[in-house]
Design an enzyme around this catalytic site. Sequence first.
Site, PDB file in Angstrom:
ATOM      1  N   ASP A 217      -6.358 -18.982   1.194  1.00  0.00           N
ATOM      2  CA  ASP A 217      -7.174 -17.799   1.491  1.00  0.00           C
ATOM      3  C   ASP A 217      -8.649 -18.196   1.687  1.00  0.00           C
ATOM      4  OD1 ASP A 217      -7.165 -14.779   1.455  1.00  0.00           O
ATOM      5  OD2 ASP A 217      -8.618 -15.091  -0.144  1.00  0.00           O
ATOM      6  N   GLU A 267       1.761 -36.226  -3.328  1.00  0.00           N
ATOM      7  CA  GLU A 267       2.463 -36.727  -4.520  1.00  0.00           C
ATOM      8  C   GLU A 267       3.930 -36.278  -4.494  1.00  0.00           C
ATOM      9  OE1 GLU A 267       0.350 -35.009  -7.826  1.00  0.00           O
ATOM     10  OE2 GLU A 267      -1.446 -36.205  -7.437  1.00  0.00           O
TER      11      GLU A 267
HETATM   12  C1  NOJ Z   1      -8.214 -12.742   3.178  1.00  0.00           C
HETATM   13  C2  NOJ Z   1      -7.004 -11.968   2.771  1.00  0.00           C
HETATM   14  O1  NOJ Z   1      -6.044 -12.059   3.793  1.00  0.00           O
HETATM   15  C3  NOJ Z   1      -7.479 -10.551   2.524  1.00  0.00           C
HETATM   16  O2  NOJ Z   1      -6.406  -9.665   2.335  1.00  0.00           O
HETATM   17  C4  NOJ Z   1      -8.402 -10.554   1.335  1.00  0.00           C
HETATM   18  O3  NOJ Z   1      -8.953  -9.264   1.183  1.00  0.00           O
HETATM   19  C5  NOJ Z   1      -9.554 -11.532   1.534  1.00  0.00           C
HETATM   20  N1  NOJ Z   1      -9.113 -12.787   2.070  1.00  0.00           N
HETATM   21  C6  NOJ Z   1     -10.232 -11.813   0.217  1.00  0.00           C
HETATM   22  O4  NOJ Z   1      -9.386 -12.573  -0.608  1.00  0.00           O
END
Ligand code: NOJ
Length: 559
Positions: A217, A267
């Site tokens: 993310d 790993e």
């Molecule tokens: C991207 C994620 O896909 C989204 O849903 C989220 O709100 C933001 N990152 C923050 O984590």
Amino acid sequence: MTDAVLAAGVPVLGSDDAAWWRQAVVYQVYPRSFADSNGDGLGDIRGVTDKADYLAGLGVDAVWLSPFYPSALADGGYDVDDYRNVDPRLGTLDDFDDMVAALHERGIKVIVDIVPNHSSDRHEMFRAALAAGKGSPERDRYIFRDGLGENGELPPADWASIFGGPAWEPVGDGQWYFHHFATEQPDFNWDNPDVHAEFLHTLRFWSDRGVDGFRIDVAHGLSKDLPAVLPSQAELDAMDTTDGRHPLWDRDAVHEIYREWRRVFDEYDPPRIAVAEAWVATPERRAKYATPDGLGQAFNFDLLEADFDAAQFRHIVTDNLAQSAATGSSSTWVLSNHDVVRHATRYGLPPRRGSLAKQGSAWILAGAPADQIDLARGSRQALAASLFLLGLPGSAYLYQGEELGLHEVGDIKAEDRQDPAFFRGADPERDGLGRDGCRVPLPWTGTGSSFGFGAAGAHIPQPDWFAGYAVDVEDADPASSLNTYRRALALRHELQTGESLEWMETGRDDVLRFVRPNGWQVVTNFGAEPFALAEGEAPVLGELVDGAVPAETTVWLRG
Ligand code: NOJ
């Protein structure tokens, strides 16, 4: 004229091969909205296990689960309290192990979501930071600054959060912390070694449990370089985001982190895979996340941001195949996910107001009232675009419900909404509907409690029209979107023989036709007029009408 697009000639790979990810179909599960096994209104891990046969029958190679970790749900689970556990409302670690076993038994890999840019404000490291006070090693794990003004009563800078509102939050002792997203999502300080250790621990924890890979993310946000005197928001906005030196985004230094992670992935046998969520300025910048010594693959959102338009699609495909070949990665293709308006609905927006307004990472329906959306056109174009995408070399990322041709729910009441982007920045009188409309629990049956989602209601109410998109309804219709996806995914195993394609001349600007190394062809008619095929050409997927590909339709021809 034809132009060949690289010819890496990578052979088709079995799912146990270390390179299984290169041409995989990855199905995104948004766990709280997928299937509810215990009737509490919230989808859960057992719900995914219960649907393992459905996923196998659909023909996906991997499942990516959005966060299922303990969370206050300030941002749908992207505010993580504990990276190495399951939210008790969604199950237990034993349930997780059972799910992995059920999916693996069916040849389906498992990818989990890692959220390293920020934790939740309930994470033990953040609680410790608040308790330990100014100047402590605990505070150094996050981004704290003294406030301005006599007693620190003013924010250190005027920065805006991506979800709207201020990006700095006071903690009551003259200090403020930084949060790119919601207030409940404090950003980590990736210059601190404890943060590195926390995530190396987490990557090994899930890898040891048999997880095959990770979706990262906000991969472009971890590294930050904040000077003692912070720039203003206007100054930040004016800075270059393509030279790797922006204070907040897509810094070259972030790749050091991923090189460290790669050593962990390697790993394991087979090595764990990763895919970066990196909203960066250019395909060249994206490619830096997809190197073999880094995350290996990066989401390419170009098709998701494009119109249903032959020229745009062709340009994007050519460009991205070249970019991914340059780093030794494979392309990724996405049309929908949990952050954007479902593509069936996007394509149905009125042409003159049809552009999508982008608010940070959230897409909103740009002021199109439901009665101005052409749902039938959207559905047709969505299926045509999906079948085009599934014929491309590389990995296809599908979002739960898109196989049903499901539309966005546009008219969720304010009191039923959950997305912080809606509450922090959006004005319900205008366009800002946030992202809940693509996160409404799936319809599994045309009748019954919450359309088969679970024994109770759904945590975001489903509209009546969901009945027509239910799995059992579509199951019974050979021509349904679901059955078309199933046929496409089954045929795709034959079609995916090499990571290349060659464009073929069609004589039409609004028709694309390409051939794969084994002779399989994909023809997409983006236009309104039928496109005649040569005598005797008979698709294995998609129907001709009077020997022609109808408007807004894709067909596949066997090689
Ligand atoms: C991207 C994620 O896909 C989204 O849903 C989220 O709100 C933001 N990152 C923050 O984590």
